[in-house]
Design an enzyme around this catalytic site. Structure first.
Site, mmCIF file in Angstrom:
data_model
loop_
_atom_site.group_PDB
_atom_site.id
_atom_site.type_symbol
_atom_site.label_atom_id
_atom_site.label_comp_id
_atom_site.label_asym_id
_atom_site.label_seq_id
_atom_site.Cartn_x
_atom_site.Cartn_y
_atom_site.Cartn_z
ATOM 1 N N ASP A 1 0.858 -1.186 0.000
ATOM 2 C CA ASP A 1 0.000 0.000 0.000
ATOM 3 C C ASP A 1 0.895 1.236 0.000
ATOM 4 O O ASP A 1 1.784 1.363 0.848
ATOM 5 C CB ASP A 1 -0.898 0.005 1.240
ATOM 6 C CG ASP A 1 -1.851 1.192 1.257
ATOM 7 O OD1 ASP A 1 -2.988 1.045 0.782
ATOM 8 O OD2 ASP A 1 -1.446 2.267 1.746
ATOM 9 N N ASN A 44 -2.450 13.491 -3.729
ATOM 10 C CA ASN A 44 -3.403 13.914 -4.759
ATOM 11 C C ASN A 44 -4.143 15.186 -4.364
ATOM 12 O O ASN A 44 -4.319 16.107 -5.173
ATOM 13 C CB ASN A 44 -4.416 12.796 -5.024
ATOM 14 C CG ASN A 44 -3.849 11.672 -5.870
ATOM 15 O OD1 ASN A 44 -2.932 11.877 -6.663
ATOM 16 N ND2 ASN A 44 -4.390 10.478 -5.704
ATOM 17 N N ASP A 59 0.352 10.428 -9.563
ATOM 18 C CA ASP A 59 0.780 9.430 -10.554
ATOM 19 C C ASP A 59 2.301 9.274 -10.532
ATOM 20 O O ASP A 59 2.823 8.154 -10.654
ATOM 21 C CB ASP A 59 0.330 9.849 -11.948
ATOM 22 C CG ASP A 59 -1.180 9.769 -12.123
ATOM 23 O OD1 ASP A 59 -1.853 9.181 -11.255
ATOM 24 O OD2 ASP A 59 -1.682 10.321 -13.132
ATOM 25 N N ASP A 93 -4.033 2.622 -4.872
ATOM 26 C CA ASP A 93 -2.710 2.706 -4.250
ATOM 27 C C ASP A 93 -2.248 1.351 -3.748
ATOM 28 O O ASP A 93 -1.337 1.264 -2.910
ATOM 29 C CB ASP A 93 -2.727 3.703 -3.090
ATOM 30 C CG ASP A 93 -3.793 3.366 -2.052
ATOM 31 O OD1 ASP A 93 -4.527 2.382 -2.245
ATOM 32 O OD2 ASP A 93 -3.891 4.090 -1.038
#
Length: 220
Positions: free
Chosen positions: A98, A106, A115, A141
């Site tokens: 993770d 973000n 990204d 993720d």
């Protein structure tokens, strides 16, 4: 005289027949050449279509952003790898990864930066994995790593090296750190041969690790 005339007619007929046969032979060679070129062209088209089909299949199995396997392909690989491990009586480990704080990145720095974070993590993962290992993205993720013929301890050693490199590559001038949380499950050590169940075990281990980090008890 009559015999001479007949012989001349025979000679002319033979000449015409040879000429006709020569023309037919040339026409046949031309036709053979044309058919050969058509066959070669058709073969090239078949090969090109096969290549296009293989590329389409590859793209259908890959995650577009990170260029690792997508969830469907990843679970198919895990299923096949588990079958081989069971048949050959080999160990197999699954690592659930993770990427920490992707949502935070973000929200604060934009999805382009998010990204970029994912790509940085994948680059480091690939650097430390063996040719026999597989990575797939199963969520925004979340990733799983399939490590055939690998014990849990060996998988943890690989994960430790990945996390160490992420630490080294984190620039102190960057506004966030690149971190991952991981959990590992092993076949047959954890006693389950179902792919989804093994992933869930690794996911649960990852969750415990993440919670421990948040409470200050775990590494990194």
């Amino acid at each position: 005289i009559a015999a001479g005339a007949a012989q001349e007619r025979v000679s002319r007929n033979e000449f015409r027949m040879r000429a006709l046969a020569a023309r037919q032979g040339e026409e046949l060679e031309t036709e053979i050449g044309r058919v050969r070129r058509l066959n070669e062209q058709l073969q090239r088209e078949i090969e090109e279509r096969k290549a296009i089909g293989a590329e389409l299949e590859r793209r259908a199995a890959m995650d577009e952003l990170t260029d690792v396997y997508n969830r469907r392909a990843g679970m198919e690989i895990l299923t096949q790898s588990l079958y081989l491990a069971q048949r050959n009586k080999h160990r197999l480990s699954v690592c659930f990864v993770d990427v920490d704080d992707l949502k935070l990145v973000n929200d604060n720095f934009g999805h382009v930066e998010g990204d970029r974070l994912l790509k940085r993590v994948i680059t480091v993962l690939k650097h430390h994995l063996r040719k026999s290992d597989y990575v797939s993205r199963i969520g925004g993720d979340e990733f799983i790593i399939v490590l055939p013929n690998c014990t849990k301890d060996s998988a943890q050693y690989i994960v430790d090296r990945i996390e160490d490199e992420l630490d080294r590559k984190t620039n102190e001038h960057e506004p966030y750190a690149v971190r991952i949380s991981t959990g590992i499950a092993e076949y047959p050590g954890d006693g389950d041969v179902e792919p989804e169940a093994l992933v869930k075990l690794a996911d649960a281990s990852m969750y415990r690790s993440k919670q421990a980090k948040k409470q200050g008890r775990g590494p990194r």
